[in-house]
Design an enzyme around this catalytic site. Structure first.
Site, mmCIF file in Angstrom:
data_model
loop_
_atom_site.group_PDB
_atom_site.id
_atom_site.type_symbol
_atom_site.label_atom_id
_atom_site.label_comp_id
_atom_site.label_asym_id
_atom_site.label_seq_id
_atom_site.Cartn_x
_atom_site.Cartn_y
_atom_site.Cartn_z
ATOM 1 N N ALA A 87 43.769 -17.919 41.840
ATOM 2 C CA ALA A 87 45.220 -18.055 41.711
ATOM 3 C C ALA A 87 45.642 -18.050 40.246
ATOM 4 C CB ALA A 87 45.674 -19.351 42.378
ATOM 5 N N CYS A 100 48.470 -17.528 39.205
ATOM 6 C CA CYS A 100 49.772 -18.213 39.127
ATOM 7 C C CYS A 100 49.599 -19.722 38.916
ATOM 8 C CB CYS A 100 50.575 -17.991 40.404
ATOM 9 S SG CYS A 100 50.760 -16.259 40.827
HETATM 10 P P1 FAD Z 1 45.419 -8.968 38.684
HETATM 11 O O1 FAD Z 1 45.681 -10.276 39.309
HETATM 12 O O2 FAD Z 1 45.634 -8.834 37.230
HETATM 13 O O3 FAD Z 1 43.942 -8.532 39.056
HETATM 14 C C1 FAD Z 1 43.381 -7.341 38.592
HETATM 15 C C2 FAD Z 1 41.868 -7.487 38.571
HETATM 16 O O4 FAD Z 1 41.297 -6.213 38.374
HETATM 17 C C3 FAD Z 1 41.367 -8.358 37.418
HETATM 18 O O5 FAD Z 1 40.599 -9.426 37.920
HETATM 19 C C4 FAD Z 1 40.525 -7.409 36.580
HETATM 20 O O6 FAD Z 1 39.382 -8.033 36.033
HETATM 21 C C5 FAD Z 1 40.120 -6.359 37.599
HETATM 22 N N1 FAD Z 1 39.803 -5.057 36.986
HETATM 23 C C6 FAD Z 1 40.596 -4.359 36.143
HETATM 24 N N2 FAD Z 1 39.996 -3.195 35.811
HETATM 25 C C7 FAD Z 1 38.811 -3.174 36.456
HETATM 26 C C8 FAD Z 1 37.748 -2.231 36.508
HETATM 27 N N3 FAD Z 1 37.798 -1.082 35.848
HETATM 28 N N4 FAD Z 1 36.674 -2.524 37.277
HETATM 29 C C9 FAD Z 1 36.607 -3.685 37.970
HETATM 30 N N5 FAD Z 1 37.583 -4.607 37.938
HETATM 31 C C10 FAD Z 1 38.682 -4.344 37.205
HETATM 32 N N6 FAD Z 1 53.561 -14.078 39.946
HETATM 33 C C11 FAD Z 1 54.431 -14.693 40.766
HETATM 34 O O7 FAD Z 1 54.981 -14.036 41.663
HETATM 35 N N7 FAD Z 1 54.689 -16.028 40.640
HETATM 36 C C12 FAD Z 1 54.095 -16.795 39.699
HETATM 37 O O8 FAD Z 1 54.333 -18.009 39.624
HETATM 38 C C13 FAD Z 1 53.206 -16.175 38.817
HETATM 39 N N8 FAD Z 1 52.596 -16.891 37.846
HETATM 40 C C14 FAD Z 1 51.725 -16.274 37.003
HETATM 41 C C15 FAD Z 1 51.129 -17.023 36.006
HETATM 42 C C16 FAD Z 1 50.234 -16.427 35.139
HETATM 43 C C17 FAD Z 1 49.603 -17.238 34.054
HETATM 44 C C18 FAD Z 1 49.911 -15.044 35.301
HETATM 45 C C19 FAD Z 1 48.925 -14.384 34.380
HETATM 46 C C20 FAD Z 1 50.496 -14.286 36.282
HETATM 47 C C21 FAD Z 1 51.415 -14.895 37.148
HETATM 48 N N9 FAD Z 1 52.058 -14.164 38.142
HETATM 49 C C22 FAD Z 1 52.954 -14.783 38.974
HETATM 50 C C23 FAD Z 1 51.815 -12.723 38.292
HETATM 51 C C24 FAD Z 1 50.758 -12.446 39.345
HETATM 52 O O9 FAD Z 1 49.662 -13.255 39.110
HETATM 53 C C25 FAD Z 1 50.366 -10.990 39.300
HETATM 54 O O10 FAD Z 1 51.509 -10.223 39.578
HETATM 55 C C26 FAD Z 1 49.286 -10.646 40.299
HETATM 56 O O11 FAD Z 1 48.134 -11.382 40.055
HETATM 57 C C27 FAD Z 1 48.952 -9.153 40.237
HETATM 58 O O12 FAD Z 1 47.871 -8.893 41.028
HETATM 59 P P2 FAD Z 1 46.953 -7.614 40.747
HETATM 60 O O13 FAD Z 1 45.916 -7.626 41.797
HETATM 61 O O14 FAD Z 1 47.802 -6.425 40.596
HETATM 62 O O15 FAD Z 1 46.323 -7.839 39.321
#
Ligand code: FAD
Length: 592
Positions: free
Chosen positions: A70, A72
């Site tokens: 998480a 978030c």
């Molecule tokens: P990510 O969660 O960024 O995951 C992508 C993953 O892909 C990473 O683990 C990375 O290591 C992996 N990866 C990348 N490239 C490669 C590769 N070439 N090979 C293998 N693995 C790879 N959103 C809300 O709606 N409410 C909130 O309260 C909120 N709070 C947040 C607080 C923080 C501190 C942060 C950082 C974000 C927050 N967000 C919040 C935003 C939310 O977390 C993101 O929008 C969401 O996690 C996006 O999901 P994702 O799967 O696209 O990317």
């Protein structure tokens, strides 16, 4: 590829490897689904793919040691509200394997995609071994990385922290626990910066927040963000708006950092300096597009991977979900990037289902968000006023200030709701709410209304729940609807605080404060206004000139609305009342 249905052969899309099973259902045969990224978009897509297809081989490749955690929750772990690090791990790789039969490979990075051969190059980051894997469908969910602002000395400085990955969280939490620093600078007043600042204040640190825009939380309109800055200052933070960090140097000498470093010196663009123990750089996030670019997938004008409503990229066998995508904005219909967890999870379901042979659609997003800073919450859905203007959509706005539940029930807190509506149709375009409690519930009601293409008049009629601990018989959402619908139907002329400021500079008008003398003395008043409490207005109306332009105001807009009605019916042709009252005037930074 071919579809075998009891001996019949017919050609289907390469990705649709289906077969009638003995029970008459369509099922996949050993389709290989590779998922890159194991957090919201990736893990969500993988488990959805499994629910759609028991037969698919599903592999999640994640370069960090963590999946399905998480992010978030990270600021709350830093602040100590979430005590156990383990609580951040929503589903473990073991659970993904045992319950969902998903092959999770952490510390594996996908280096490249060969679309023609449908292969990915993978490296095991523990052993360094690299090899190729074939796929039938690929799901990209590579997420975001912290933006790197061009600040001298920031890169590579060991006292500069970002707050995006679990490793970031561990580094910062370890530093706080071990070094016991006392003061911090947070760069960036977006939601991650705000949550970081709040977490550090929670831990008792002195915090300076530096934001280059002239307001915090740039997606909301400036006046709505004003209470945030005030609240942070009340909590002891220094908030520097319209200011930039230009350089970071180690205090007392060499740039960057080093053993024995005792702190940092920050040079600001204004020429001021700030000393601190460490910096949290939260200057936004950028989509991690290296793989998508290398594979030659279409990148759109909003700067994300282009997907259709099935979350298919420009290559039909590659799907994408989460922060890397650009998706449809539900009000404008235009592509936008919405790097938030809600959209990422919904897109993940669609991408996962479709990669496994299903047929789901993703509607789009309103960018609905909510942030908590101390005791204050601020939320937004749809378009801000600024965004409606830059889209060229004719609109009007309303401000209302309501208590989150019945005033006579202990603990009522105020909230301000700003609605943005289409000038001609009254269709809701957006809403922003700032307040002490109940903000989340109201923004979600309005988000639902916007998605259902409702108008401000529909908000008047919404039948919402009520009991004194929860709301009022007229819920704040209804009240916002009443006021906006009055404007829409032309039942009242309002003037917004910034327009009143302009007017006061241009013209001499009759400005009437209809509050009580006590309120005026205690809270101040708009310069040049004369006091005439609403309950005395009928008796004293003769003191006013009905031919003169007149603006009436009260604390929040209700009594001035009554005053407006009284004056209008007594022949005042050119009268309006101040939207949102003196409270809104203060939010706009109006003089007192
Ligand atoms: P990510 O969660 O960024 O995951 C992508 C993953 O892909 C990473 O683990 C990375 O290591 C992996 N990866 C990348 N490239 C490669 C590769 N070439 N090979 C293998 N693995 C790879 N959103 C809300 O709606 N409410 C909130 O309260 C909120 N709070 C947040 C607080 C923080 C501190 C942060 C950082 C974000 C927050 N967000 C919040 C935003 C939310 O977390 C993101 O929008 C969401 O996690 C996006 O999901 P994702 O799967 O696209 O990317």
């Amino acid at each position: 590829m071919q579809l075998r249905a009891f001996g019949l052969l017919c050609a289907v899309d390469a990705e649709d490897v289906h077969m009638w099973d003995l029970h008459g259902g369509l099922r996949n045969v050993g389709k290989r689904i590779f998922v890159v990224g194991g957090v919201a978009g990736g893990a969500g897509a993988a488990v959805k793919a499994r629910r759609v297809s028991e037969d698919a081989d599903i592999v999640v490749l994640e370069r960090t040691p963590y999946v399905s955690w998480a992010n978030c929750g990270l600021p709350y772990y830093i602040g100590g509200i979430i005590r156990q690090r383990d609580d951040l791990f929503v589903v473990t790789p073991e659970r993904l394997a045992s319950r969902f039969n998903i092959d999770v490979r952490t510390r594996h990075e996908v280096l490249a995609i060969d679309r023609a051969r449908r292969r990915v190059s993978v490296r095991n980051l523990e052993t360094g071994d690299a090899w190729e894997e074939p796929y039938d469908a690929l799901i990209l969910a590579t997420g975001s990385e912290p933006a790197r602002p061009p600040i001298r000395g920031l890169e590579g400085c060991s006292r500069v922290f970002t707050l995006v990955s679990m490793e970031d969280g561990d580094r910062l939490r370890g530093f706080l626990d071990e070094r016991k620093p006392t003061n911090a600078v947070v760069i960036g007043g977006g939601f991650i910066g705000l949550e970081a600042a709040d977490a550090l204040l929670e831990r008792g640190l002195d915090v300076t927040l530096v934001e280059m825009m002239d307001q915090l939380l740039p997606p909301v309109d400036r006046e709505m963000a004003e209470p945030l800055a005030a609240h942070l200052r009340d909590k002891g933070a220094r908030v520097l708006l319209g200011e930039k960090v230009a350089a970071v140097t180690q205090r007392g000498g060499a740039g960057g950092d080093g053993a024995g470093a005792s702190g940092l010196q920050l040079e600001l663009a204004s020429g001021d300096t700030v000393a601190c123990d460490f910096v949290v750089s939260a200057a936004g996030v950028t989509p991690r597009l290296d793989l998508a670019r290398q594979a030659g997938l279409a990148i759109g004008r909003a700067g994300g991977v282009v997907v259709n409503d099935r979350m298919q990229t420009s290559d039909p066998s590659i799907y994408a979900a989460g922060d890397i995508c650009e998706i449809k904005h539900l009000v404008t219909g235009k592509p936008v990037r919405v790097p938030l967890a809600g959209p990422a999870n919904k897109q993940a379901r669609v991408a996962g289902a479709n990669a496994a042979g299903g047929n789901m659609r993703y509607a789009g997003s309103l960018g609905t968000m909510v942030v908590k800073v101390g005791d204050l919450s601020i939320a937004k859905t749809g378009l801000s006023e600024r965004e409606a203007s830059s889209e060229g959509i004719p609109h009007y706005v309303s401000y209302t200030h309501s208590q989150h539940h019945a005033g006579y029930y202990p603990g009522a807190r105020m909230m301000t709701i700003k609605l943005v509506a289409d000038r001609f149709t009254g269709r809701l375009l957006g809403a922003q709410i700032v307040g002490g409690a109940g903000v989340d519930k109201r923004i979600d009601v309005i988000a639902t209304a916007i998605q259902a293409r409702m108008t401000v008049e529909d908000l008047e009629d919404l039948d919402l729940s009520y009991a004194p601990p929860y709301s009022s018989a007229k819920d704040p959402v209804n009240v916002a609807g009443f006021v906006a619908a009055n404007i829409h139907r032309g039942e009242v002329d309002t003037i917004e605080p910034d327009d009143l400021m302009d007017l006061l500079e241009r013209e001499e008008i009759q400005l009437v404060d209809v509050r009580t003398p006590g309120e005026r003395n205690r809270l101040g008043a708009i310069p040049g206004s004369r006091l005439m409490p609403v309950d005395e207005l009928r008796a004293r109306v003769g003191e006013l000139d009905p031919r003169k332009k007149t603006v009436v105001y009260c604390a929040v807009g209700y009594r001035s609305y009554l005053a407006y009605k009284i004056l209008k019916q007594r022949g005042f042709e050119n009268v309006s009342h101040l939207a949102g009252g003196f409270d809104a005037w203060k939010m706009f930074g109006g003089k007192r």
